[in-house]
Each structure stands twice: as structure tokens, then as C-alpha cells.
Design an enzyme around this catalytic site. Structure first.
Site, PDB file in Angstrom:
ATOM      1  N   PHE A 233     -19.174  35.687  -9.810  1.00 55.09           N
ATOM      2  CA  PHE A 233     -20.459  36.033  -9.192  1.00 55.09           C
ATOM      3  C   PHE A 233     -21.358  34.832  -8.950  1.00 55.09           C
ATOM      4  CE2 PHE A 233     -21.331  37.909 -13.664  1.00 55.09           C
ATOM      5  CZ  PHE A 233     -21.764  36.691 -14.193  1.00 55.09           C
ATOM      6  N   HIS A 251     -29.259  38.553 -18.609  1.00 59.07           N
ATOM      7  CA  HIS A 251     -29.773  38.015 -19.876  1.00 59.07           C
ATOM      8  C   HIS A 251     -28.820  36.985 -20.481  1.00 59.07           C
ATOM      9  CE1 HIS A 251     -27.640  40.283 -23.329  1.00 59.07           C
ATOM     10  NE2 HIS A 251     -26.869  40.353 -22.264  1.00 59.07           N
TER      11      HIS A 251
END
Length: 352
Positions: A233, A251
Site C-alpha cells: 500500500f 496507527h
């Protein structure tokens, strides 16, 4: 039966319990690895019965179980030498929705040893895991197929234990296609597809991680609507969806890295596409202390962190997403809802 004490402890005793947390976590690991909770699912058993076939010594297991009985994990009867599940014990079973057994295994096998180096992290800023392992945690994990399986199982447990309320809160009316960024074995998207028969989508993660998804999708009966695609990604994500989901992904990364991930999503999505982030928001959610505990985990293991409402607004805005709202749920996770804003170079953008 041994039960937790009812009198309020002194501050020193309370602190001793906190300081002894590392011992409790290791004791929980032993019982999780030995499958003690599963052996108690049908009812109480004696300590010798519990050790059969495990190689554990009864006299030592008895002492360990007494300790965990004081924490409400098991019950122990001195007279009969019988052990039962306590109020928390079922969470270490493998066959219940609230199971976090895989988390108990994963945290002790991957997180425990690096955290001994937390002192160094606060001085040099290098995650303790990276210093201990000699490479970033995810790079190290990728070299161990068994570790990847345990990690994926733990992420599935976390989805059920702390993300379930947030997934149930996702408003997918009008969503036809959804890409789950960093979707691991497809647990989250499979659940959403079962609840939303109109939904089609893609589970996207690193090839060695998403390899477990096809089997899970077949097991849930959604393999005809949900595909599994491997990739990075940071490089590119599947395009053409009208909604993108990232559960507990950003996160893991610092602001610069998280912005790169959002940038790849922005490139793949059409103007107006929706973005859902299932994340903690510091100071929000129930209970809020889960977010601070996870923030400590990020400090020791990765370069990421948990974020405040203002942090999310800034991060999304910098990547040309409009923060629409942050919705608290019945659990510690929140749903951060955003919309992709157009850029001058978009033209007509990808079609959906």
C-alpha cells in the site's frame, strides 16, 4: 473457590500489581499455549487432569493457576484441587467470539522480548523491536510463515474483541464496492459482506499476509463477491472502488508514512469516494485507556502512534481528504469518516 480480594489495596500494593504485570502476561501465555481454557469448557477439572498430554508439571501449574485465579481468569478449589473458568477465562478459549487467545500467543512471542529495550527507545527514538530484531518488525515477521499465521490470527481476535462495535457502526448504504486496505486474512471484509449482500470488494495486503484470505472467504461463503489481492500500500492500492476502509492500519505508521498510504488511496479513488478508518482516538472511545496502552505498543514495536481528533483532521487534510465526523462506538475504537477531495490533476478521475 479462590476469588479476587474485596478490600481496597493500598497504593503500594496496587503499584506492586502493576509492576508484576510482566509475570501475569507470561502466566497467561502458558495457559493459552497449553489450551487450559479449552480443556475447561465442559466444566471443572483437576490440576493433574489439565496437565495430561501437555508436559506441564502439576505442582507448578497449580501455583500458576492460583495466581491467575486471583485475577479472575480461573477459579481454584483447594479442597478438590479443581480448576474452573473464571469471569475472564473464556476469553482464552478458541471457540468463543470474545477469544483473544491468539493475542496472548502473539504478544508474548513477538512483543515481550523487545519491550525490555524500552529505555533505549525513549533515548534514541528507535522502536525497541527494531533494535532487538535488527530490522523493522514487519520485515522480521515476513520471514516467519508461522509467525505470520499467528499475527493474522491475533488481528482477527482483535477485530472481534475491540473492532466489532466499530465495524457494526459502519454505514455502508449505497456502497457497492469496497477495498479493505491492510485487510489481512479478510476477517473484517467477510463480516461486512455477510451483513451487506450488495457489497463487492477486495481484501488488499502484502502477498504473504493476504494468502490466508481465500480460504476464510470461502468459509464465509463470500468468495464470489470478495477478491484477495496482494501488494504494497505504499506503492499502489486497487482502484475503482467507491469506498475504502483501513482498520487499525494507519496507527502502525508515523505521520509521513501514513500520509503516503493516504496518498495511494487518494490516487486510486474517484473524487467524492468515501474513506472509513477504524482507529482509536486519544481521549475518546470506551474505555479510553485502551488507546494509551496501544500508543505504548506502537512506541515499542513500530514507528506509529495513536492520534487525537486534531491529529486525524490534520493528517487527512494534508492528503486532500475532508474529515466528516468521528463516531464513538460501544468499544474502544472509533469510526473516522472522510471524503476524498478533488485535485486539479484529477480530470474526471477513475470510474466507479
Amino acid at each position: 473457590m479462590t476469588t479476587p480480594p474485596t478490600t481496597a489495596p493500598t497504593p503500594a500494593v496496587s503499584m506492586l500489581r502493576l509492576l508484576g504485570g510482566f509475570q501475569i502476561s507470561q502466566a497467561l501465555y502458558v495457559t493459552a499455549r497449553a489450551g487450559i481454557a479449552d480443556r475447561l469448557a465442559a466444566g471443572p477439572r483437576t490440576v493433574p487432569e489439565l496437565t495430561e498430554g501437555t508436559g506441564l508439571r502439576p505442582e507448578l501449574l497449580r501455583r500458576l493457576l492460583r495466581t491467575l485465579a486471583a485475577e479472575g481468569v480461573f477459579g481454584y478449589d483447594e479442597t478438590s484441587d479443581g480448576v474452573s473458568l473464571g469471569a475472564l477465562g473464556h476469553t482464552l478459549r478458541t471457540d468463543v467470539p470474545e477469544s483473544v487467545r491468539n493475542v496472548a500467543l502473539m504478544w508474548m512471542e513477538t512483543h515481550y522480548r523487545p519491550f525490555a529495550g524500552l529505555w533505549g527507545t525513549l533515548h534514541d527514538g528507535i522502536p525497541a523491536a527494531e533494535a532487538e530484531l535488527g530490522m523493522p518488525f514487519f520485515d522480521w515477521l515476513a520471514k516467519d510463515p508461522a509467525g505470520v499465521a499467528t499475527f493474522s490470527g491475533a488481528m482477527g481476535d482483535l477485530m472481534r474483541a475491540v473492532r466489532a462495535d466499530a465495524l457494526a457502526a459502519l454505514e455502508l448504504d449505497g456502497v457497492r464496492t469496497l477495498v479493505d486496505i491492510g485487510g489481512a486474512d479478510g476477517t473484517a471484509l467477510a463480516e461486512l459482506a455477510v451483513r451487506n449482500p450488495q457489497l463487492r470488494g477486495t481484501v488488499f495486503d502484502l502477498p504473504h499476509v493476504v494468502a490466508a484470505a481465500p480460504g476464510l472467504l470461502r468459509g464465509r461463503g463470500v468468495e464470489d463477491r470478495i477478491a484477495a489481492v496482494g501488494g504494497d500500500f505504499f506503492t499502489a492500492v486497487p482502484s475503482g472502488a467507491d469506498c475504502y476502509l483501513a482498520c487499525f492500519i494507519l496507527h502502525d505508521w508515523n505521520d509521513e508514512q501514513a500520509a503516503r498510504i493516504l496518498g495511494r488511496i487518494h490516487e486510486a479513488a474517484a473524487p467524492g469516494a468515501r474513506l472509513f478508518l477504524v482507529e482509536t482516538v486519544l481521549g475518546e472511545g470506551t474505555p479510553p485507556e485502551i488507546a494509551t496502552l496501544l500508543d505504548l505498543t506502537m512506541m515499542g514495536m513500530l514507528h506509529g502512534r495513536e492520534r487525537t481528533r486534531g491529529d486525524w483532521r490534520s493528517l487527512l487534510g494534508g492528503a486532500d481528504f475532508r474529515l466528516d465526523r468521528i463516531r464513538e462506538t460501544g468499544g474502544p475504537m472509533c469510526v473516522v469518516e472522510a471524503t476524498r477531495l478533488p485535485r486539479p490533476e484529477d480530470g474526471h478521475g477513475p470510474t466507479t
